[in-house]
Design an enzyme around this catalytic site. Structure first.
Site, mmCIF file in Angstrom:
data_model
loop_
_atom_site.group_PDB
_atom_site.id
_atom_site.type_symbol
_atom_site.label_atom_id
_atom_site.label_comp_id
_atom_site.label_asym_id
_atom_site.label_seq_id
_atom_site.Cartn_x
_atom_site.Cartn_y
_atom_site.Cartn_z
ATOM 1 N N SER A 230 1.054 -1.399 0.172
ATOM 2 C CA SER A 230 0.028 0.352 -0.042
ATOM 3 C C SER A 230 0.655 1.078 -0.206
ATOM 4 C CB SER A 230 -1.059 -0.235 0.990
ATOM 5 O OG SER A 230 -0.390 -0.040 2.267
ATOM 6 N N LYS A 231 0.332 2.513 -0.126
ATOM 7 C CA LYS A 231 0.888 4.230 -0.569
ATOM 8 C C LYS A 231 1.859 3.323 0.754
ATOM 9 C CE LYS A 231 -3.031 6.211 1.009
ATOM 10 N NZ LYS A 231 -4.125 7.523 0.358
ATOM 11 N N ARG A 232 1.687 3.845 1.909
ATOM 12 C CA ARG A 232 1.925 3.738 3.253
ATOM 13 C C ARG A 232 3.553 2.937 3.448
ATOM 14 N NH1 ARG A 232 0.190 7.878 3.854
ATOM 15 N NH2 ARG A 232 -2.240 8.614 4.377
ATOM 16 N N ASP A 233 3.252 2.164 2.529
ATOM 17 C CA ASP A 233 4.197 1.679 2.527
ATOM 18 C C ASP A 233 5.685 1.590 1.925
ATOM 19 O OD1 ASP A 233 3.133 -0.900 4.218
ATOM 20 O OD2 ASP A 233 2.464 -2.023 1.569
#
Length: 512
Positions: A264-267
């Site tokens: 996901s984008k936070r990764d």
RNA sequence: GGCCCGUUCGUCUAGGGGUUAGGACGCAAGAUUUUCAUUCUUGUAACACGGGUUCGAUUCCCGUACGGGCUACCA
């Protein structure tokens, strides 16, 4: 044979992450391989989640990767418009057709009512709280209400949705090019909303209608769509389109490096690596992300890396250009299970492409960045530097960073090595070799090297006593190209300057 | 919880009823080199578990475990 037409259908809700690029890539490869058409369709049916700039981002990202669509908002085409918001008027007709056929119905429940109902069911301990055949007669819809009442509400323009009526007792067979046959029983399926209260279709209706209208032959999308594919089959059937239903292929997901869930984008922040093709500037720092491009990746490396995350041609070759992998591609060779994102491998790919790039090309690429650092290297000369540095770095720009000493004076001398290598006889050896080298012409690596060898043999010294000192004098560090190569590239004047200055400084050591 | 999908070295994967289970990344060692890197060589390390089917299963079937996805008037 029906010509192959595939679509990549992202939603413009922000930056498109790398998994989306891979989906686009597989669609692209499939289209190219079959001489078909690769279509970009913007699925902007959720007005609340629409993010300005996202569509432009998608287009730019695809272009950067070399996956330019044949048809789409940017390129046009005979099946437009390619934004679903601009096709809004078409969907209601199909929803109505389903209502008339008894395959769908009107529902007047408000969001609040639905939430309340779900909460009640949860408390009553129901396993499922979905709006389905078990529940619909308890709700406010054209199946449960008096027909006259329904007509009046409709005439009065009361907000409503149209839901698909899924009857229990049937088994839906989905044929998937990657997974084989998947069956789902209809009693497990909910009565999906097809047309929302704002008149926009949901994904489910829109994708079926548009795939049909755009004559899409193969639906290649992420695995997250597999559960709702049974609904889509029902929709094709209800609309009488089952004979020309596209073939499905559900791709495995790209997983986090630690395997805990899909990437996901936070990764990106979590694992210190980009997860987007291009940087994205959001409204906050938290919603802003770096991209592979900004990190210095070669798009060819990104494409190669991504392609091999879930697919491989069955050979032992790892390096494939887009052109080379096209004839090898097949949906059958796509893996079923999710693949973890391996950043080390991505970096390795980048270096492979970097080393394979001609020096002149690298020079052209780096000229602007060199200028922004205040350097104005001659392009041919810069190419030489690239030649020396490219196999020692991962990213092209590191050639300038790690090889800064080609462009400006050395900043730091490696004191630790100096301490070990600077011996009582070092100064005389240093000076003696300097004399020989600086008077050698032409000033080229091979000649310098043979002159130097002859000299230290005669002097009874070894290369280990003198070359490390020269290395530090020229570059400040023990890492880097061969000393004679550096001398050649630096040229006689700069070389003299550096050697003289370094000798001065090195001598200071003896006094302190 | 329910439904769906999956499971070969740490990671990406090849393979497929009888193989020394192959390659790549990573890691380690060695060779080369004035250093670093490149390159080359070598090493490290895998068929989740339990039942079947079979002369023989890592490969086929069924369970279990584990992992993932979906479960919105989001896509």
């Amino acid at each position: 044979m029906v010509p192959v037409r595939v679509r990549f259908a992202p939603s413009p809700t922000g930056a498109l992450h790398i998994g989306g690029i891979r989906t686009a890539l597989y669609n692209y490869l499939f289209a190219r391989q079959h001489g078909g058409t690769f279509i970009l369709r913007i699925e902007d049916t959720d007005q609340n989640r629409y993010v300005p700039g996202a569509e432009a981002y998608i287009l730019e990202a695809l272009q950067w990767c070399g996956l330019t669509p044949d048809e789409g908002p940017g390129s046009g085409g005979p099946y437009g418009p390619y934004r679903q918001s601009e096709r809004k008027s078409r969907y209601r007709e199909y929803a109505l057709r389903l209502v008339e056929a008894g395959k769908a119905y009107y529902a007047f429940d408000t969001e609040a009512e639905l939430e309340e109902k779900r909460e009640k069911l949860r408390q009553a301990g129901w396993a499922s709280s979905q709006y389905d055949h078990r529940l619909r007669m308890d709700m406010r819809n054209s199946l449960s209400m008096d027909p006259e009442d329904v007509r009046q509400r409709l005439d009065a323009g009361e907000p409503h949705v149209i839901r698909l009526k899924v009857d229990p007792g049937e088994e839906i067979l989905i044929r998937d090019a990657i997974r084989g046959e998947v069956t789902v029983r209809t009693e497990e399926l909910d009565d999906k909303v097809l047309l929302k209260a704002d008149g926009m279709p949901t994904y489910h209706l829109a994708n079926i209608v548009d795939d049909r209208l755009m004559e899409i032959t193969h639906v290649i999308r992420g695995e997250e769509w597999l559960p709702s594919t049974a609904h889509h089959v029902l929709l094709y059937r209800g609309l009488g389109w089952e004979d020309r239903m596209p073939e499905f292929a559900h791709l495995p997901l790209i997983l986090r490096p630690d395997g805990k869930g899909k990437l996901s984008k936070r990764d990106g922040a979590r694992f210190g690596m980009p997860v987007f093709p291009l940087a994205w500037k959001g409204d906050t720092d938290e919603n802003s992300f770096t991209g592979f491009r900004e990190e210095g990746f070669d798009p060819r490396a990104v494409v190669n890396f991504l392609a091999f995350l879930g697919w491989n041609p069955g050979t032992e070759q790892e390096i494939y250009s887009l052109e080379a992998m096209t004839p090898e591609f097949s949906l059958e060779r796509i893996h079923k299970s999710g693949a973890r994102f391996d950043y080390d491998k991505a970096r390795w790919y980048n270096q492979q492409y970097l080393m394979a790039t001609p020096d002149e090309e690298l020079a052209t690429l780096l000229l602007p960045e060199a200028a922004s650092r205040g350097w104005k290297p001659d392009k041919e000369w810069l190419a030489k530097v690239c030649g020396l540095m490219k196999e020692r770095v991962t990213f092209a720009r590191d050639i300038l960073r790690k090889g800064y000493y080609f462009f400006e004076p050395v900043k730091d001398y490696d004191q630790a090595t100096l301490a070990r290598k600077w011996q009582p006889d070092s100064a005389s050896l240093f000076e003696g070799l300097m004399e020989v080298l600086l008077n050698t012409r032409p000033f080229v690596a091979a000649g310098l090297e043979s002159k130097a060898k002859a000299w230290w043999e005669a002097a009874g010294a070894g290369p280990g006593a003198i070359l490390p000192l020269y290395r530090i004098a020229l570059a400040g560090t023990m890492k880097g190209p061969a000393v004679f190569e550096m001398l050649e590239v630096l040229g006689p004047d700069l070389s003299r300057e550096r050697l003289v200055r370094a000798l001065e400084i090195f001598r200071q050591r003896e006094k302190s």
